[in-house]
Design an enzyme around this catalytic site. Structure first.
Site, PDB file in Angstrom:
ATOM      1  CG  ASP A  47     -22.737  29.077  20.395  1.00 31.49           C
ATOM      2  OD1 ASP A  47     -22.398  27.923  20.083  1.00 31.49           O
ATOM      3  OD2 ASP A  47     -22.178  30.094  19.934  1.00 31.49           O
ATOM      4  CG  MET A  52     -14.978  28.820  12.843  1.00 25.01           C
ATOM      5  SD  MET A  52     -16.713  28.782  13.366  1.00 25.01           S
ATOM      6  CE  MET A  52     -16.968  27.045  13.502  1.00 25.01           C
ATOM      7  N   GLY A  62     -16.141  34.665   5.306  1.00 23.26           N
ATOM      8  CA  GLY A  62     -16.495  36.037   5.651  1.00 23.26           C
ATOM      9  C   GLY A  62     -17.705  36.597   4.935  1.00 23.26           C
ATOM     10  CG  ASN A 103     -21.265  34.276  17.615  1.00 25.85           C
ATOM     11  OD1 ASN A 103     -20.541  34.323  16.623  1.00 25.85           O
ATOM     12  ND2 ASN A 103     -21.757  33.149  18.082  1.00 25.85           N
ATOM     13  CB  ILE A 136     -13.812  28.462  22.590  1.00 21.09           C
ATOM     14  CG1 ILE A 136     -14.711  27.516  21.783  1.00 21.09           C
ATOM     15  CG2 ILE A 136     -14.360  28.746  23.981  1.00 21.09           C
ATOM     16  CD1 ILE A 136     -15.232  26.317  22.490  1.00 21.09           C
ATOM     17  CG  LEU A 137     -13.500  34.580  21.908  1.00 20.09           C
ATOM     18  CD1 LEU A 137     -14.534  35.608  21.469  1.00 20.09           C
ATOM     19  CD2 LEU A 137     -12.088  35.078  21.626  1.00 20.09           C
ATOM     20  CG  ASN A 166     -22.869  36.008   8.299  1.00 17.66           C
ATOM     21  OD1 ASN A 166     -23.992  36.484   8.320  1.00 17.66           O
ATOM     22  ND2 ASN A 166     -22.663  34.717   8.227  1.00 17.66           N
ATOM     23  CG  HIS A 193     -25.048  29.424  17.167  1.00 17.94           C
ATOM     24  ND1 HIS A 193     -23.864  28.728  17.137  1.00 17.94           N
ATOM     25  CD2 HIS A 193     -26.014  28.523  17.447  1.00 17.94           C
ATOM     26  CE1 HIS A 193     -24.116  27.454  17.401  1.00 17.94           C
ATOM     27  NE2 HIS A 193     -25.405  27.302  17.583  1.00 17.94           N
ATOM     28  CB  SER A 245     -29.783  32.959  17.193  1.00 19.87           C
ATOM     29  OG  SER A 245     -30.792  31.970  17.109  1.00 19.87           O
TER      30      SER A 245
HETATM   31  C1  GRF Z   1     -22.231  30.873   8.982  1.00 14.04           C
HETATM   32  O1  GRF Z   1     -22.952  29.691   8.806  1.00 14.04           O
HETATM   33  C2  GRF Z   1     -22.508  31.409  10.356  1.00 14.04           C
HETATM   34  O2  GRF Z   1     -23.794  31.114  10.824  1.00 14.04           O
HETATM   35  C3  GRF Z   1     -21.508  30.678  11.207  1.00 14.04           C
HETATM   36  O3  GRF Z   1     -20.402  30.362  10.395  1.00 14.04           O
HETATM   37  C4  GRF Z   1     -20.741  30.597   9.043  1.00 14.04           C
HETATM   38  C5  GRF Z   1     -19.943  31.805   8.655  1.00 14.04           C
HETATM   39  O4  GRF Z   1     -19.995  31.919   7.311  1.00 14.04           O
HETATM   40  N1  GRF Z   1     -21.097  31.556  12.264  1.00 14.04           N
HETATM   41  P1  GRF Z   1     -19.192  33.188   6.692  1.00 14.04           P
HETATM   42  O5  GRF Z   1     -17.732  33.007   7.047  1.00 14.04           O
HETATM   43  O6  GRF Z   1     -19.789  34.424   7.318  1.00 14.04           O
HETATM   44  O7  GRF Z   1     -19.449  33.094   5.227  1.00 14.04           O
END
Ligand code: GRF
Length: 198
Positions: A144, A89, A12, A106, A91-92, A14, A108, A135
């Site tokens: 994606d 992680m 988490g 999202n 797929i929806l 991000n 990616h 992106s």
């Molecule tokens: C990141 O590499 C992001 O690009 C991808 O999964 C990873 C997420 O990392 N979607 P975090 O869980 O946000 O640390």
């Protein structure tokens, strides 16, 4: 003020970057962090940030629709307006993406449209790419594949491994995603372009 849900499956980082940015004059507020993984480290980080959390474990559901119904119930209860997938992680289905079309983002870890799917860093290295990146895109029914709202770009170094590339990319993701969400929520269509090439 828009209510934002952050969907995670892992650490988490991000999610944390997005949550920390949603203060002051930012038009969004983090109202829910939802994970499909009960032990996801991001859930503890969300609690530390006083953001309500929920777990919808895909293993408790037979079939994707039941799983997504449970997610939608949490999103409805939290009066969510916008979803940010942040290391989510699963797929929806097209039902879910259609329901949230135009309101779900999202991140990616590739320079889309290159390298949709998994193992993006290894694939960029195998291809001998001299640059790589991440992106942020609107989520559509195709994996994606939606319109790209912003990208961060960095140089691939001769001694890079998939792990080192991912490690150097993550801080750029933490700048990219919050910048894109701000523009998205203020209806500013200007793409975010972060160029961190050597
Ligand atoms: C990141 O590499 C992001 O690009 C991808 O999964 C990873 C997420 O990392 N979607 P975090 O869980 O946000 O640390």
């Amino acid at each position: 003020m828009k209510n934002v849900a952050l969907l995670i499956s892992g650490g988490g980082s991000n999610m944390v970057a997005l949550a920390r940015d949603m203060t002051g004059d930012h038009p969004g507020r983090p109202k829910l962090v939802l994970s499909n993984v009960p032990q996801a480290g991001g859930l503890l980080k969300a609690s530390a940030l006083r953001i309500p959390t929920a777990v919808v474990d895909h293993r408790d559901h037979v079939g994707r629709l039941s799983f997504e119904d449970a997610i939608n119930a949490e999103l409805t209860a939290a009066k969510i307006d916008v979803i940010c997938l942040a290391g989510f992680m699963r797929i929806l289905t097209s039902e879910f993406t259609h329901r949230w079309q135009g309101r779900m983002l999202n991140i990616h870890p590739s320079l889309l449209p290159k390298y949709k799917g998994l193992h993006t860093h290894a694939r960029a290295l195998e291809a001998g790419d001299t640059e790589h990146g991440a992106s942020v895109h609107l989520v559509t029914g195709d994996l994606d594949d939606g319109p790209v709202l912003g990208q961060a770009r960095l140089s691939v170094r001769a001694d890079d491994s998939a792990a080192s590339l991912a490690e150097r990319l993550l801080p750029l993701e933490h700048r990219l995603y919050p910048a894109v969400l701000r523009r998205f929520l203020t209806d500013d269509p200007t793409p975010v372009l972060i160029d961190a090439r050597d």
